[in-house]
Motif scaffolding. Sequence first.
Motif, PDB file in Angstrom:
ATOM      1  N   TRP A  40       0.888  -0.986   0.042  1.00 45.11           N
ATOM      2  CA  TRP A  40      -0.152  -0.018   0.181  1.00 45.11           C
ATOM      3  C   TRP A  40       0.908   1.340  -0.008  1.00 45.11           C
ATOM      4  O   TRP A  40       0.640   1.958  -0.771  1.00 45.11           O
ATOM      5  CB  TRP A  40      -1.027  -0.117   1.089  1.00 45.11           C
ATOM      6  N   ALA A  41       1.666   1.326   0.961  1.00 41.17           N
ATOM      7  CA  ALA A  41       2.661   2.625   1.151  1.00 41.17           C
ATOM      8  C   ALA A  41       3.633   2.850  -0.148  1.00 41.17           C
ATOM      9  O   ALA A  41       3.557   3.899  -0.528  1.00 41.17           O
ATOM     10  CB  ALA A  41       3.694   2.164   2.099  1.00 41.17           C
ATOM     11  N   LEU A  42       4.203   1.690  -0.667  1.00 40.24           N
ATOM     12  CA  LEU A  42       4.943   1.818  -1.906  1.00 40.24           C
ATOM     13  C   LEU A  42       4.053   2.144  -3.027  1.00 40.24           C
ATOM     14  O   LEU A  42       4.328   3.070  -3.908  1.00 40.24           O
ATOM     15  CB  LEU A  42       5.750   0.557  -2.176  1.00 40.24           C
ATOM     16  N   GLY A  43       2.969   1.721  -2.977  1.00 39.01           N
ATOM     17  CA  GLY A  43       1.848   2.248  -4.190  1.00 39.01           C
ATOM     18  C   GLY A  43       1.790   3.781  -4.128  1.00 39.01           C
ATOM     19  O   GLY A  43       1.740   4.382  -5.013  1.00 39.01           O
ATOM     20  N   LEU A  44       1.184   4.176  -2.757  1.00 38.72           N
ATOM     21  CA  LEU A  44       1.297   5.700  -2.738  1.00 38.72           C
ATOM     22  C   LEU A  44       2.619   6.247  -2.966  1.00 38.72           C
ATOM     23  O   LEU A  44       2.492   7.474  -3.806  1.00 38.72           O
ATOM     24  CB  LEU A  44       1.118   6.063  -1.262  1.00 38.72           C
ATOM     25  N   GLY A  45       3.929   5.763  -2.799  1.00 38.31           N
ATOM     26  CA  GLY A  45       4.901   6.458  -3.122  1.00 38.31           C
ATOM     27  C   GLY A  45       5.016   6.551  -4.514  1.00 38.31           C
ATOM     28  O   GLY A  45       5.396   7.496  -5.175  1.00 38.31           O
ATOM     29  N   THR A  46       4.777   5.507  -5.314  1.00 41.50           N
ATOM     30  CA  THR A  46       4.897   5.345  -6.619  1.00 41.50           C
ATOM     31  C   THR A  46       3.902   6.375  -7.196  1.00 41.50           C
ATOM     32  O   THR A  46       4.280   7.235  -8.357  1.00 41.50           O
ATOM     33  CB  THR A  46       4.309   4.099  -7.250  1.00 41.50           C
ATOM     34  N   ALA A  47       2.819   6.755  -6.897  1.00 40.46           N
ATOM     35  CA  ALA A  47       1.831   7.448  -7.406  1.00 40.46           C
ATOM     36  C   ALA A  47       2.480   9.120  -6.969  1.00 40.46           C
ATOM     37  O   ALA A  47       2.657   9.757  -7.788  1.00 40.46           O
ATOM     38  CB  ALA A  47       0.604   7.663  -6.417  1.00 40.46           C
ATOM     39  N   ALA A  48       3.367   9.235  -5.824  1.00 44.19           N
ATOM     40  CA  ALA A  48       3.940  10.473  -5.681  1.00 44.19           C
ATOM     41  C   ALA A  48       5.064  10.827  -6.549  1.00 44.19           C
ATOM     42  O   ALA A  48       5.204  11.721  -6.981  1.00 44.19           O
ATOM     43  CB  ALA A  48       4.429  10.533  -4.147  1.00 44.19           C
ATOM     44  N   LYS A 147       8.148  16.200  -3.368  1.00 42.09           N
ATOM     45  CA  LYS A 147       7.838  15.171  -4.128  1.00 42.09           C
ATOM     46  C   LYS A 147       8.725  13.817  -3.048  1.00 42.09           C
ATOM     47  O   LYS A 147       8.389  12.840  -2.672  1.00 42.09           O
ATOM     48  CB  LYS A 147       8.402  14.803  -5.658  1.00 42.09           C
ATOM     49  N   LEU A 148       9.998  14.235  -2.830  1.00 44.42           N
ATOM     50  CA  LEU A 148      10.921  13.500  -2.063  1.00 44.42           C
ATOM     51  C   LEU A 148      10.373  13.274  -0.785  1.00 44.42           C
ATOM     52  O   LEU A 148      10.265  12.323  -0.366  1.00 44.42           O
ATOM     53  CB  LEU A 148      12.282  14.133  -1.898  1.00 44.42           C
ATOM     54  N   ALA A 149       9.703  14.396  -0.223  1.00 43.54           N
ATOM     55  CA  ALA A 149       9.404  14.523   1.182  1.00 43.54           C
ATOM     56  C   ALA A 149       8.046  13.456   1.278  1.00 43.54           C
ATOM     57  O   ALA A 149       7.990  12.483   2.235  1.00 43.54           O
ATOM     58  CB  ALA A 149       8.998  15.752   1.652  1.00 43.54           C
ATOM     59  N   THR A 150       7.130  13.569   0.309  1.00 41.00           N
ATOM     60  CA  THR A 150       6.026  12.583   0.090  1.00 41.00           C
ATOM     61  C   THR A 150       6.567  11.025   0.046  1.00 41.00           C
ATOM     62  O   THR A 150       5.955  10.245   0.760  1.00 41.00           O
ATOM     63  CB  THR A 150       5.139  13.085  -1.088  1.00 41.00           C
ATOM     64  N   LEU A 151       7.541  10.763  -0.684  1.00 45.99           N
ATOM     65  CA  LEU A 151       7.934   9.519  -0.916  1.00 45.99           C
ATOM     66  C   LEU A 151       8.442   9.000   0.659  1.00 45.99           C
ATOM     67  O   LEU A 151       7.869   7.751   1.068  1.00 45.99           O
ATOM     68  CB  LEU A 151       9.263   9.426  -1.820  1.00 45.99           C
ATOM     69  N   LEU A 152       9.258   9.878   1.222  1.00 43.23           N
ATOM     70  CA  LEU A 152       9.745   9.553   2.547  1.00 43.23           C
ATOM     71  C   LEU A 152       8.591   9.116   3.617  1.00 43.23           C
ATOM     72  O   LEU A 152       8.673   8.053   4.378  1.00 43.23           O
ATOM     73  CB  LEU A 152      10.689  10.474   3.137  1.00 43.23           C
ATOM     74  N   ILE A 153       7.699  10.072   3.357  1.00 41.06           N
ATOM     75  CA  ILE A 153       6.325   9.971   4.363  1.00 41.06           C
ATOM     76  C   ILE A 153       5.791   8.916   4.293  1.00 41.06           C
ATOM     77  O   ILE A 153       5.222   7.959   5.050  1.00 41.06           O
ATOM     78  CB  ILE A 153       5.692  11.234   4.511  1.00 41.06           C
ATOM     79  N   CYS A 154       5.561   8.233   2.843  1.00 38.54           N
ATOM     80  CA  CYS A 154       4.882   7.133   2.670  1.00 38.54           C
ATOM     81  C   CYS A 154       5.790   6.066   3.157  1.00 38.54           C
ATOM     82  O   CYS A 154       5.204   5.141   3.984  1.00 38.54           O
ATOM     83  CB  CYS A 154       4.921   6.902   1.109  1.00 38.54           C
ATOM     84  N   VAL A 155       7.037   5.749   3.050  1.00 35.88           N
ATOM     85  CA  VAL A 155       7.897   4.801   3.608  1.00 35.88           C
ATOM     86  C   VAL A 155       7.862   4.776   4.981  1.00 35.88           C
ATOM     87  O   VAL A 155       7.602   3.702   5.811  1.00 35.88           O
ATOM     88  CB  VAL A 155       9.509   5.016   3.122  1.00 35.88           C
ATOM     89  N   GLY A 156       7.691   6.104   5.655  1.00 38.36           N
ATOM     90  CA  GLY A 156       7.525   6.105   7.039  1.00 38.36           C
ATOM     91  C   GLY A 156       6.181   5.562   7.619  1.00 38.36           C
ATOM     92  O   GLY A 156       6.101   5.031   8.742  1.00 38.36           O
ATOM     93  N   ALA A 157       4.964   5.670   6.648  1.00 35.70           N
ATOM     94  CA  ALA A 157       3.797   5.185   7.012  1.00 35.70           C
ATOM     95  C   ALA A 157       3.852   3.682   7.235  1.00 35.70           C
ATOM     96  O   ALA A 157       3.412   3.116   8.071  1.00 35.70           O
ATOM     97  CB  ALA A 157       2.765   5.644   6.248  1.00 35.70           C
TER      98      ALA A 157
END
Lengths: 395, 568
Positions: A40-48, A147-157
Amino acid sequence: MRTESGRESGRESTAARRRALLAPEANRSNALHPGAWWVWALGLGTAASRTTNPLLLGLLVGVAGYVVAARRSEAPWARSYGAFVKLGLFVLGIRLVFAVFLGSPIPGSHTLFTLPDVDLPEWAQGVRIGGRVTAETLVFALYDGLKLATLLICVGAANALANPARLLKSLPGALYEAGVAVVVALTFAPQLIADLRRLRAARRLRGRADRGVRGLLQVGLPVLEGALERSVALAAAMDARGYGRTAAVPPLVRHTTSVLTLGGLIGMCAGTYGLLAAEGAAFGLPVLLVGVGAALGGLWLGGRRSVRTRYRPDVWGVRAWLVSGSGIAVAALMIWFASTDPAALRPGVVPLVAPTLPLGPAACVLLGLLPAFVAPAPPSVSAPVPAPPPRKEAR
Amino acid sequence: MIRFEDVSVTYDEAAAPTVAGIDLAVPEGELVLLVGPSGVGKSTLLGTVSGLVPHFTGGTLRGRVTVAGRDTRTHKPRELADVVGTVGQDPLSHFVTDTVEDELAYGMESLGLAPDVMRRRVEETLDLLGLADLRERPIATLSGGQQQRVAIGSVLTPHPEVLVLDEPTSALDPAAAEEVLAVLQRLVHDLGTTVLLAEHRLERVVQYADQVLLLPAPGASPLLGTPADIMAISPVYPPVVGLGRTAGWEPLPLTVRDARRRAGSLREHLRHRGGQAFRRAERVGTTPGAGHTSQRASRWPTWLSTRRAQRTPTEGTAAVTENLAVRRGRVEALHKVDLKVTPGETLALMGRNGAGKSTLLNTLVGVLEPTTGAVRISGRTPHRTTPRELIRHVGLVPQEPRDLLHADTVAAECASADHDAGAAPGTCRALVSELLPGIADEIHPRDLSEGQRLTLALAVVLTARPPLLLLDEPTRGLDYAAKARLVEHLQGLADAGHAIVLATHDVELAAELAHRVVILADGEVVADGPTADVVVSSPSFAPQVTKILAPQKWLTVAQVEAALVSDR
């Protein structure tokens, strides 16, 4: 069965039915597979990674944050989310600072201010320090950093929601040893820190300064010594508890395993050589593939020597499909939108335009909220209540 | 179930075998208690059963050990895992996983049991050990007694026929120890598990044993017999046995209950002695050993007597806390603690694990800062005093004395202690020779026995001549002889004017040493008074002699002995 109090019981049953629709309280048997959270989180990250639209990125951060807030437990790893958010902001800040001081290749006409230029020697040509800072540069850096920050936050989630120990337990059997090593390391780290604190306090008892780098260095050796002793004790305990027991395997299987593993390795070497060397390009790839196949077969056969079973493994159930599916859907739809409507996902920087919220992609990002409703909810304990110590009758 | 056939174990580079001439059999379903002074090879003997000796530790095993028909020479520890469960002294170094439930399943996973069997056994074990409420808890958040129960549970799930335990209750408070022992008894009675157990605190376990295996001296051949028979000749024995020996009861009582039944005439005999004096000073005066008191005091270097303490401005108090509260995170570890310690007084801090005893000691030496309230050590605030200055006023021997020792030889340790304390070179070494005769300079602190290490740490702390001495759980892992030596040292120090504060679970130690007992519960002082008054009224903190002779207030065998001697 209808009675005179039918209306009342009817109301009760609707409430009960509504409650039954809510996700159940999480326990060991219905726990969501940690892999589902990562998908799920990597999906959001890909979207970001497909968009620079700050509104969509903000929406993604909001979705991830809401799900974390709704579904994270009291466990220590769940606290890592805050750290990831801070890391994201830090990355964003760094990106902006770099854009200001080092400039960027983005042409722009809206000069905000001008920094003094630094003359660099001949060999550093192409690097610019200082100079004109334009609004376009800053906006571009902001989008990129976001964009980078969003990726990191998705991984954090994912980190906050998935139990790392259980994730390691779902590793395939051949990687089991690596998983155990990581779990042991995870439990040793806090103990090491406790040792460090205790020994620094002990320095104070000897009348030495307990602060400063020197103090830290001097306790280093005893701490390592203690860790080593503990590992030896743990190794003894694991041995006595049957770690590394092997099953009796018929000799034929054993020999086949050796042949496959060795042959596979040789095949991989030869294949790689063939691929790299000029004259062997024809046989390189097939040999490499056969080698990989043989090595994998050897690993699989080798796994038969291990007698391990798994206690209550996490099952990939309907809820896990829904959670991972929502992430995949967000990613897939965003990729599709990126190809059909690139302008909406990448708002222009030159010339500067205010970003608009494209409705289609925004709706698809909201799909990512699904886990907040379908994933089992963590038990609602405000604080861990220690069991009262057993009272003994006066004798 | 376990057969030793002429077993001896010699470690590499050791001149003589650590254990020798062991030739006996432990029948199925018995709880066998292994006793003996420290260093006689109890752990080695336990290790031979699980196969860790010699497969893991090295060394040479002669003879043969068979467990459930399997020879440990040909079976590695992992191949014995389904018949032998081993729990060591420190449960934390036993855990492989992070939650209770996973830990219980770990052994079964290694053995490859079927998932449904594992599930059933985990549930059964959770119930058997009373761990059901803790099943999802991270192990690190459990109390000592709970951790020890999880450790036992984790080796029980594969249904071993033999359980081997090395000092399972040493680190536990009396209540937690009873929890663990109740579980062991249940295993022996209900499941027919054979239990082999080594323990120093005999007063806790001897009544549960079916047989006692005594290792009288290193390398000496062991004696196996009924608890009463062995206790009659053992060099280590609990106070109840000591009282029985003094009163000449035959057969020896092993439980407080047995002893109470016999004690009628003794109580009668002692009653006319009237109220017993409880200040230890007076007590010492009446013991037969009283003659040594003056010698003991004079054995201490004269400068150790605390004339310097009297020079300090706050004469009459070694430490004061007023309305002290300490918060650690969200936990209020201490709450409204008012305490006063006077020179020459010995104070025992008691209470269950986590009650705030160590926190109080750490606050007194300035390692922790009080959240509210004040601490004064001879007029100074500990956490604002530099460590160098503070060690002249207060010294703490921590729970793990090794934490204090950094150097790799005794001589180096002493030299650095002299340097730290600003004392004349040789001060610490003189103290070590005083307290611990016959310790070579070159020996590594790690190679000392538990008791010797404690004494070395004590000497290091005393080098700075602090008028206030704090000890955190000093008798953990000490046998009776080492404990007796410690008691003697501490009495000498108290006679020389030192104030001593001990945090301890050991009720017998408190009874022997302390003038005053303070009981902490949940960070608050719930009882504070003379030892006899406080412990007599408490079921878990009363020493065995007190329980036997209640309602009369006797604390130790020595007191009773003295009363009987003076009567004759």
